[in-house]
Design a protein around this motif. Structure first.
Motif, PDB file in Angstrom:
ATOM      1  N   VAL A   1      11.795  -6.872  -7.496  1.00 46.66           N
ATOM      2  CA  VAL A   1      10.905  -5.955  -6.912  1.00 46.66           C
ATOM      3  C   VAL A   1       9.621  -5.635  -7.541  1.00 46.66           C
ATOM      4  CG1 VAL A   1      10.949  -3.462  -6.204  1.00 46.66           C
ATOM      5  CG2 VAL A   1      13.034  -4.744  -6.114  1.00 46.66           C
ATOM      6  N   ASN A   2       9.458  -5.566  -8.856  1.00 48.36           N
ATOM      7  CA  ASN A   2       8.256  -5.545  -9.310  1.00 48.36           C
ATOM      8  C   ASN A   2       7.173  -6.396  -9.009  1.00 48.36           C
ATOM      9  OD1 ASN A   2       8.771  -2.999 -10.714  1.00 48.36           O
ATOM     10  ND2 ASN A   2       9.370  -3.929 -12.513  1.00 48.36           N
ATOM     11  N   GLU A   3       7.534  -7.719  -8.632  1.00 46.86           N
ATOM     12  CA  GLU A   3       6.558  -8.623  -8.358  1.00 46.86           C
ATOM     13  C   GLU A   3       6.066  -8.348  -7.039  1.00 46.86           C
ATOM     14  OE1 GLU A   3       5.571 -11.406  -9.914  1.00 46.86           O
ATOM     15  OE2 GLU A   3       6.433 -10.654 -11.632  1.00 46.86           O
ATOM     16  N   LEU A   4       7.086  -7.999  -6.060  1.00 48.73           N
ATOM     17  CA  LEU A   4       6.655  -7.401  -4.869  1.00 48.73           C
ATOM     18  C   LEU A   4       5.615  -6.354  -4.913  1.00 48.73           C
ATOM     19  CD1 LEU A   4       9.881  -7.901  -2.715  1.00 48.73           C
ATOM     20  CD2 LEU A   4       7.769  -9.118  -2.309  1.00 48.73           C
ATOM     21  N   LEU A   5       5.876  -5.323  -5.676  1.00 51.54           N
ATOM     22  CA  LEU A   5       5.256  -4.017  -5.910  1.00 51.54           C
ATOM     23  C   LEU A   5       3.690  -4.481  -6.456  1.00 51.54           C
ATOM     24  CD1 LEU A   5       7.702  -1.441  -7.257  1.00 51.54           C
ATOM     25  CD2 LEU A   5       7.063  -1.841  -4.938  1.00 51.54           C
ATOM     26  N   LEU A   6       3.582  -5.637  -7.322  1.00 58.20           N
ATOM     27  CA  LEU A   6       2.377  -5.926  -7.900  1.00 58.20           C
ATOM     28  C   LEU A   6       1.709  -6.415  -6.609  1.00 58.20           C
ATOM     29  CD1 LEU A   6       0.546  -6.345 -10.090  1.00 58.20           C
ATOM     30  CD2 LEU A   6       1.905  -8.604 -10.755  1.00 58.20           C
ATOM     31  N   ARG A   7       2.286  -7.423  -5.988  1.00 58.18           N
ATOM     32  CA  ARG A   7       1.739  -8.054  -4.643  1.00 58.18           C
ATOM     33  C   ARG A   7       1.031  -6.969  -3.870  1.00 58.18           C
ATOM     34  NH1 ARG A   7       5.777 -12.237  -2.826  1.00 58.18           N
ATOM     35  NH2 ARG A   7       4.040 -12.678  -0.995  1.00 58.18           N
ATOM     36  N   THR A   8       1.819  -5.812  -3.742  1.00 62.96           N
ATOM     37  CA  THR A   8       1.539  -5.013  -2.755  1.00 62.96           C
ATOM     38  C   THR A   8       0.013  -3.936  -3.299  1.00 62.96           C
ATOM     39  OG1 THR A   8       3.786  -4.195  -2.109  1.00 62.96           O
ATOM     40  CG2 THR A   8       2.215  -2.404  -1.779  1.00 62.96           C
ATOM     41  N   SER A   9       0.437  -3.874  -4.858  1.00 62.41           N
ATOM     42  CA  SER A   9      -1.039  -3.142  -5.173  1.00 62.41           C
ATOM     43  C   SER A   9      -2.118  -4.168  -5.201  1.00 62.41           C
ATOM     44  CB  SER A   9      -0.751  -3.193  -6.757  1.00 62.41           C
ATOM     45  OG  SER A   9      -1.665  -2.502  -7.450  1.00 62.41           O
ATOM     46  N   GLU A  10      -2.064  -5.259  -5.573  1.00 59.42           N
ATOM     47  CA  GLU A  10      -3.179  -6.016  -5.252  1.00 59.42           C
ATOM     48  C   GLU A  10      -3.916  -6.085  -3.603  1.00 59.42           C
ATOM     49  OE1 GLU A  10      -1.551  -9.937  -6.516  1.00 59.42           O
ATOM     50  OE2 GLU A  10      -2.012  -9.313  -8.929  1.00 59.42           O
ATOM     51  N   LEU A  11      -2.965  -6.223  -2.662  1.00 54.56           N
ATOM     52  CA  LEU A  11      -3.383  -6.135  -1.483  1.00 54.56           C
ATOM     53  C   LEU A  11      -4.055  -4.695  -1.140  1.00 54.56           C
ATOM     54  CD1 LEU A  11      -0.270  -7.658   0.455  1.00 54.56           C
ATOM     55  CD2 LEU A  11      -2.595  -8.526   0.149  1.00 54.56           C
ATOM     56  N   ALA A  12      -3.323  -3.745  -1.440  1.00 51.42           N
ATOM     57  CA  ALA A  12      -3.901  -2.375  -1.086  1.00 51.42           C
ATOM     58  C   ALA A  12      -5.314  -2.326  -1.925  1.00 51.42           C
ATOM     59  CB  ALA A  12      -3.043  -1.233  -1.682  1.00 51.42           C
ATOM     60  N   ARG A  13      -5.206  -2.531  -3.240  1.00 53.13           N
ATOM     61  CA  ARG A  13      -6.589  -2.182  -3.814  1.00 53.13           C
ATOM     62  C   ARG A  13      -7.521  -3.106  -3.386  1.00 53.13           C
ATOM     63  NH1 ARG A  13      -6.443  -3.627  -9.078  1.00 53.13           N
ATOM     64  NH2 ARG A  13      -4.318  -4.454  -8.923  1.00 53.13           N
ATOM     65  N   ALA A  14      -7.429  -4.155  -3.063  1.00 53.60           N
ATOM     66  CA  ALA A  14      -8.476  -5.128  -2.342  1.00 53.60           C
ATOM     67  C   ALA A  14      -8.934  -4.721  -0.988  1.00 53.60           C
ATOM     68  CB  ALA A  14      -7.879  -6.688  -2.171  1.00 53.60           C
ATOM     69  N   ALA A  15      -8.077  -4.064  -0.476  1.00 47.47           N
ATOM     70  CA  ALA A  15      -8.472  -3.548   0.816  1.00 47.47           C
ATOM     71  C   ALA A  15      -9.351  -2.255   0.867  1.00 47.47           C
ATOM     72  CB  ALA A  15      -7.434  -3.473   1.716  1.00 47.47           C
ATOM     73  N   ALA A  16      -8.975  -1.511  -0.240  1.00 45.51           N
ATOM     74  CA  ALA A  16      -9.702  -0.354  -0.373  1.00 45.51           C
ATOM     75  C   ALA A  16     -10.958  -0.553  -0.968  1.00 45.51           C
ATOM     76  CB  ALA A  16      -8.961   0.681  -1.204  1.00 45.51           C
ATOM     77  N   SER A  17     -11.044  -1.515  -1.611  1.00 45.05           N
ATOM     78  CA  SER A  17     -12.608  -1.672  -2.378  1.00 45.05           C
ATOM     79  C   SER A  17     -13.360  -2.647  -1.348  1.00 45.05           C
ATOM     80  CB  SER A  17     -11.952  -3.122  -3.365  1.00 45.05           C
ATOM     81  OG  SER A  17     -11.448  -2.472  -4.602  1.00 45.05           O
ATOM     82  N   ARG A  18     -12.804  -3.159  -0.387  1.00 43.52           N
ATOM     83  CA  ARG A  18     -13.684  -3.739   0.672  1.00 43.52           C
ATOM     84  C   ARG A  18     -14.167  -2.694   1.608  1.00 43.52           C
ATOM     85  NH1 ARG A  18      -9.645  -7.864   0.777  1.00 43.52           N
ATOM     86  NH2 ARG A  18      -8.536  -6.832   2.598  1.00 43.52           N
ATOM     87  N   GLN A  19     -13.276  -1.767   1.897  1.00 41.55           N
ATOM     88  CA  GLN A  19     -13.491  -0.579   2.618  1.00 41.55           C
ATOM     89  C   GLN A  19     -14.525   0.336   2.101  1.00 41.55           C
ATOM     90  OE1 GLN A  19     -10.109   1.760   4.029  1.00 41.55           O
ATOM     91  NE2 GLN A  19     -11.301   2.728   5.555  1.00 41.55           N
TER      92      GLN A  19
END
Length: 290
Positions: A170-188
């Motif tokens: 599960v932690n692997e999925l949560l890490l990928r979630t974090s990377e996606l979310a932070r990358a999207a927010a950084s772009r925004q």
């Protein structure tokens, strides 16, 4: 500065799951199953499986309204994510360990297993609520469904469960979630990586002076922020999973849209009415009003 949100408007997957502590529907499991040692958090020593002397026959705490004043602030920080009532009413079908003392040892061992599973459900539900996690929604949904099924296992199977292995997946999925979310927010937010301080997992920030710091989209997973000054800092879209917030100063901080923050972390910190929180989390009673 433009406002933004990582969260979708759709209901969080698993929103109907009971993942909030309901002490009135529990057999006082955290008060009996778990150990604690005399410290700034607990006034006395207590062994695992030994009911706290403050636990009454009806499984209520006799000093519930004055725990901090009596030296039991650790009790006000702990959160079982609803595992207590799940074990009490579902796993053991409402038969408590005082009525059936032969079940006590097993029930006390099942409780921390269930607590870990419920914590994972909390994170998975939040991950699925993030619009930016759409590319891995199927994997997250599968992990959520699998975890729900694990919580429904009988006591003997729960004790045989390799929770660490499941947590790792599960932690692997949560890490990928974090990377996606932070990358999207950084772009925004049009954040430039140039000059922005990077923190590794488990960063030692004990007592750090970070007042007013720009920590948007920071990776603070497992960071040690004990007694750190984060007052008036901007933590929007920061990953805070597992960060140690004991006595962290969050007064006036902006935690809107931060990722994987829990009520337990907030309960361990210091804050005030100006501290901005994500939806679903509350200002702890011990925080100052101004």
């Amino acid at each position: 500065m433009a406002e933004h949100s990582n969260y979708s408007t759709a209901p969080a997957a698993g929103a109907a799951l009971d993942l909030q502590s309901d002490c009135g529907s529990c057999f006082g499991l955290c008060c009996a199953a778990l150990p604690f040692a005399a410290s700034v958090d607990f006034a006395i020593d207590k062994a695992a499986g030994q009911p706290c002397h403050n636990l009454q026959q009806d499984f209520r705490c006799v000093i519930h309204t004055s725990l901090r004043q009596k030296g039991f602030r650790g009790c006000t920080v702990y959160d079982c994510f609803g595992a207590g009532q799940k074990v009490s009413n579902i796993t053991y079908k409402g038969r408590d360990w005082r009525q059936a003392p032969e079940t006590a040892g097993q029930m006390f061992n099942v409780f921390p297993v269930m607590r870990q599973l419920h914590e994972l459900l909390w994170y998975l539900r939040e991950a699925l609520a993030l619009a930016s996690s759409a590319p891995i929604h199927l994997e997250l949904t599968s992990a959520l469904e699998t975890t729900v099924k694990l919580t429904e296992l009988p006591p003997e199977a729960l004790l045989e469960l390799d929770v660490s292995a499941h947590r790792g997946n599960v932690n692997e999925l949560l890490l990928r979630t974090s990377e996606l979310a932070r990358a999207a927010a950084s772009r925004q937010l049009k954040l430039s990586p140039k000059g922005r301080k990077k923190f590794g997992r488990g960063a030692d920030l004990i007592g750090a002076k970070l007042k007013g710091a720009d920590l948007r989209c920071a990776n603070l997973r497992g960071a040690f922020l004990i007694a750190a000054d984060l007052s008036y800092s901007d933590l929007r879209s920061a990953d805070l999973i597992g960060a140690d917030f004991r006595d962290t100063n969050l007064r006036g901080a902006n935690l809107t849209d931060c990722i994987f923050l829990t009520q337990s972390q907030l309960n361990a910190a210091q804050g005030d009415a100006k501290t901005q929180l994500p939806p679903g989390l509350l200002h702890p009673a011990h925080w100052t009003a101004v």
